[in-house]
Each structure stands twice: as C-alpha cells, then as structure tokens.
Write an enzyme that holds these catalytic residues in place. Structure first.
Site, PDB file in Angstrom:
ATOM      1  N   HIS A  57       0.833  -1.204   0.000  1.00 49.83           N
ATOM      2  CA  HIS A  57       0.000   0.000   0.000  1.00 49.83           C
ATOM      3  C   HIS A  57       0.870   1.258   0.000  1.00 49.83           C
ATOM      4  O   HIS A  57       1.536   1.549   0.981  1.00 49.83           O
ATOM      5  CB  HIS A  57      -0.890  -0.040   1.249  1.00 49.83           C
ATOM      6  CG  HIS A  57      -1.848   1.076   1.373  1.00 49.83           C
ATOM      7  ND1 HIS A  57      -1.780   2.013   2.380  1.00 49.83           N
ATOM      8  CD2 HIS A  57      -2.919   1.414   0.618  1.00 49.83           C
ATOM      9  CE1 HIS A  57      -2.778   2.870   2.260  1.00 49.83           C
ATOM     10  NE2 HIS A  57      -3.486   2.540   1.193  1.00 49.83           N
ATOM     11  N   HIS A  99      -1.341  10.331  -2.970  1.00 54.23           N
ATOM     12  CA  HIS A  99      -2.606   9.906  -2.373  1.00 54.23           C
ATOM     13  C   HIS A  99      -3.579  11.036  -2.060  1.00 54.23           C
ATOM     14  O   HIS A  99      -4.742  10.995  -2.450  1.00 54.23           O
ATOM     15  CB  HIS A  99      -2.362   9.109  -1.089  1.00 54.23           C
ATOM     16  CG  HIS A  99      -3.647   8.737  -0.406  1.00 54.23           C
ATOM     17  ND1 HIS A  99      -4.224   9.522   0.576  1.00 54.23           N
ATOM     18  CD2 HIS A  99      -4.484   7.698  -0.589  1.00 54.23           C
ATOM     19  CE1 HIS A  99      -5.355   8.980   0.969  1.00 54.23           C
ATOM     20  NE2 HIS A  99      -5.537   7.864   0.288  1.00 54.23           N
TER      21      HIS A  99
HETATM   22  O1  G3P Z   1      -6.732   1.460  -2.618  1.00 50.99           O
HETATM   23  C1  G3P Z   1      -7.005   0.751  -1.471  1.00 50.99           C
HETATM   24  C2  G3P Z   1      -6.878   1.716  -0.419  1.00 50.99           C
HETATM   25  O2  G3P Z   1      -5.650   2.316  -0.716  1.00 50.99           O
HETATM   26  C3  G3P Z   1      -7.973   2.726  -0.483  1.00 50.99           C
HETATM   27  O3  G3P Z   1      -7.767   3.655   0.425  1.00 50.99           O
HETATM   28  O4  G3P Z   1      -7.377   5.985   0.924  1.00 50.99           O
HETATM   29  O5  G3P Z   1      -5.508   4.375   1.045  1.00 50.99           O
HETATM   30  O6  G3P Z   1      -6.387   5.069  -1.139  1.00 50.99           O
HETATM   31  P1  G3P Z   1      -6.697   4.816   0.295  1.00 50.99           P
HETATM   32 CA    CA Z   2      -5.253   3.733  -2.757  1.00 51.41          CA
END
Ligand code: G3P
Ligand code: CA
Length: 323
Positions: A57, A99
């Site tokens: 992530h 992000h």
């Molecule tokens: O993409 C999965 C997860 O990353 C979604 O949440 O806010 O971390 O992009 P976010």
């Molecule tokens: Ca994401």
C-alpha cells in the site's frame, strides 16, 4: 539499492526474458502474468488472481515515505506481488503518484495537488515529513525525496513489477481515465498482465471497462456504521448496501465489469466485513482484497477467512505469514 535495468516503453520483454530479468535483479515480484494475446489477457489475469496477493500500500509505506521511489523499491525488494499507488493529474495534465487531494501532509508545500504543474510539484520534498512523523524509522536518505510521475515508476520497475493503480478522486481529476489508459498502453501494461486498476468511483470504472474491456478492475468499497442506526452499515458511494445486507445481485452487478472488490476491514476498531461476506463475494466470481491491514493478528484473521489479497504498509509482515 539494487541494480536494475532501466525500462523503456519501446522495449517489451517476452515471458522468458522477463523471468530472467526478475532473477537478475535479485528479489523479484510474482511474474506469472506474462505477454498474453489481446483476447486472453483478462482471463490470464483472472487466473493469476486465484493466488493470494500481497499488495504494498503506497509501497512499503510503513518503513519509508509513502509513494516514493524508496517505498516502492523496498516493497519490490521484499517481494510484494503488487505495488499499490494512487494516480492523479497535475495542473498541466501529467500523471503523478500521490494519495491526498492536498499536499501538506506529505510534503513541504500547501494546497491542492491539481493546482500545481509537474515542475512545481517536482520542487517539493515528499520525504522529510516521514522522518519527523516516524523518528524511529527515520533515515537521512528519505530527505528531499521527489514526488513521482507514473512514467518514472514504470521506467524504474518496467514489467518486472505489477501495479495496482487507483484512479483517485476522478471528480478532482477530470480526464484521469483517458490519461491513465493511454499511459498503460504506452508501456504495454494491460496486455502484458502487469496492472489492476481500482477506484471507489463506479462511473470511473465503468468508463474504463467500456474503453478497455481487457483491463482488470477492482471496485473499492468502504463500509461504516449508519449514523442514524449504528446496527446498520452503509457503503460510502452506495455501490452496495451495507456489508451485512449485500446480496448476490449486488455482487453480480459488480462482477459485470470488475474482477474483484477491495474493502476496508475495520472501522473505528470494529470489523465491518465477515467471513460470510468474503465467501458470498467469491461465490459471485469476485476476488476479495482487503485494505489496509498492518497488524499480524488481523492479517491472520483475514487469511483464515480466505481473502484473496491484503493491502498493507508492511509487506514483509504479511509475507512472513504467507510464504
Ligand atoms: O486502494 C485501497 C486503499 O488504498 C484505499 O484507500 O485511501 O488508502 O487510497 P486509500
Ligand atoms: Ca489507494
């Protein structure tokens, strides 16, 4: 830093060459998805996704500043199956990996990312904040890290890596779908089976599916308690009812355009999905990937439920449980 051959969009590698390169660069990522014919590319990726996926992530973002070359390189070296990242557009229409809608949390600037040109964003330091926020993980090498373009990520890892790219906030990034598709085609990421595209926006995914039916898509979902009735759960964008009320038809509707769902696991310390939810999605031909899970006990719970992949800031922790 590992020695890695630079990737050029003009160069694509057949499966055997890709495997050799993966070996050459030390710890490579899963390389089962390889050059497929246009008609079989999606089926090939569906087959690949039958295996459990370790999804880094924003890179190994628990150990290095998120969405930087340092974080992606660390995840790659640890052996994650996918590098997860969020794609947005700059004021001059360039695709960047970032992000937040605004830049203050993870840079030394302020304001909305879409208001800045790429040149302006390149002048930012997107690494030092991490050292201040996480002194126990601080590293002088992170200071002055550059915000990345999607080109830079693809040029660094090429077809050795797989990419799990979020079409982020399409309402703030008009034209994102078109720009992303063009970039994926430029680097031959779709037919080579190197990419999944995820979004919370169902309209965005439907547009991508219409424009490129071979592109595997994941519908993101976010469940939380209904303020008016805490016993009931809601889904953020209304793609499904609450996770405790979803039915086969809800999942089948998603399976018309997506290969899987990405769901949150926890909301304010309480699980919002269950083993039954996972099983029902899988029974409707959807892979289930769960975000964002950093605790090993939580990871193990989800593994026991049989989920198909986990997004984590610590790929090394998840890999300790799965390999
Ligand atoms: O993409 C999965 C997860 O990353 C979604 O949440 O806010 O971390 O992009 P976010
Ligand atoms: Ca994401």
């Amino acid at each position: 830093m590992i020695r890695r051959l630079r990737f050029s969009p003009a160069l694509t590698f057949p499966a055997s060459a890709g495997s050799l390169m993966a070996g050459f660069v030390a710890v490579g990522m899963a390389s089962s998805a390889v050059a497929a014919s246009p008609t079989s590319a999606l089926d090939q990726q569906r087959d690949d996704l039958a295996a459990f996926q370790v999804i880094a992530h924003r890179g190994a973002s628990g150990q290095a500043p998120e969405s930087t070359l340092e974080a992606f390189t660390l995840a790659y070296e640890q052996g994650a199956d996918y590098l997860e990242m969020d794609a947005q557009l700059t004021a001059d229409g360039k695709l960047v990996v970032f992000h937040d809608d605004t830049i203050e949390r993870t840079s030394d600037g302020t304001g909305h990312i879409n208001d800045y040109t790429l040149a302006e964003l390149k002048a930012l330091d997107v690494g030092s904040w991490f050292n201040e926020a996480h002194p126990e993980q601080a590293d002088t090498a992170f200071e002055g890290a550059n915000l990345l373009t999607l080109d830079e990520v693809f040029e660094e890892f090429g077809h050795d890596a797989r990419y799990y790219i979020e079409a982020k906030s399409p309402e703030l990034n008009p034209g994102l779908e078109e720009a992303l598709l063009a970039k994926l085609k430029e680097y031959d990421m779709i037919q080579s089976g190197r990419v999944l595209v995820q979004s919370f926006s169902q309209p965005s995914l439907l547009e991508l599916h219409e424009q490129s039916p071979s592109l595997p898509l994941v519908q993101l979902l976010w469940y939380y308690p209904d303020e008016e009735n805490a016993a009931q759960l809601k889904e953020w964008t209304g793609v499904t009812p609450g996770s405790n009320r979803v039915d086969d038809a809800d999942f089948a509707a998603i399976a018309d355009y997506a290969v899987g769902i990405g769901s949150n696991y926890i909301y304010e310390d309480e699980p919002v999905i269950s083993a039954d939810f996972v099983q029902q999605a899988q029974d409707n031909d959807l892979r289930v990937h769960v975000y964002t899970v950093n605790d090993k006990a939580d990871m193990q719970q989800l593994l026991d439920w049989g989920v198909d992949g986990i997004f984590t800031n610590y790929p090394d922790r998840l890999l300790e449980l799965t390999r």
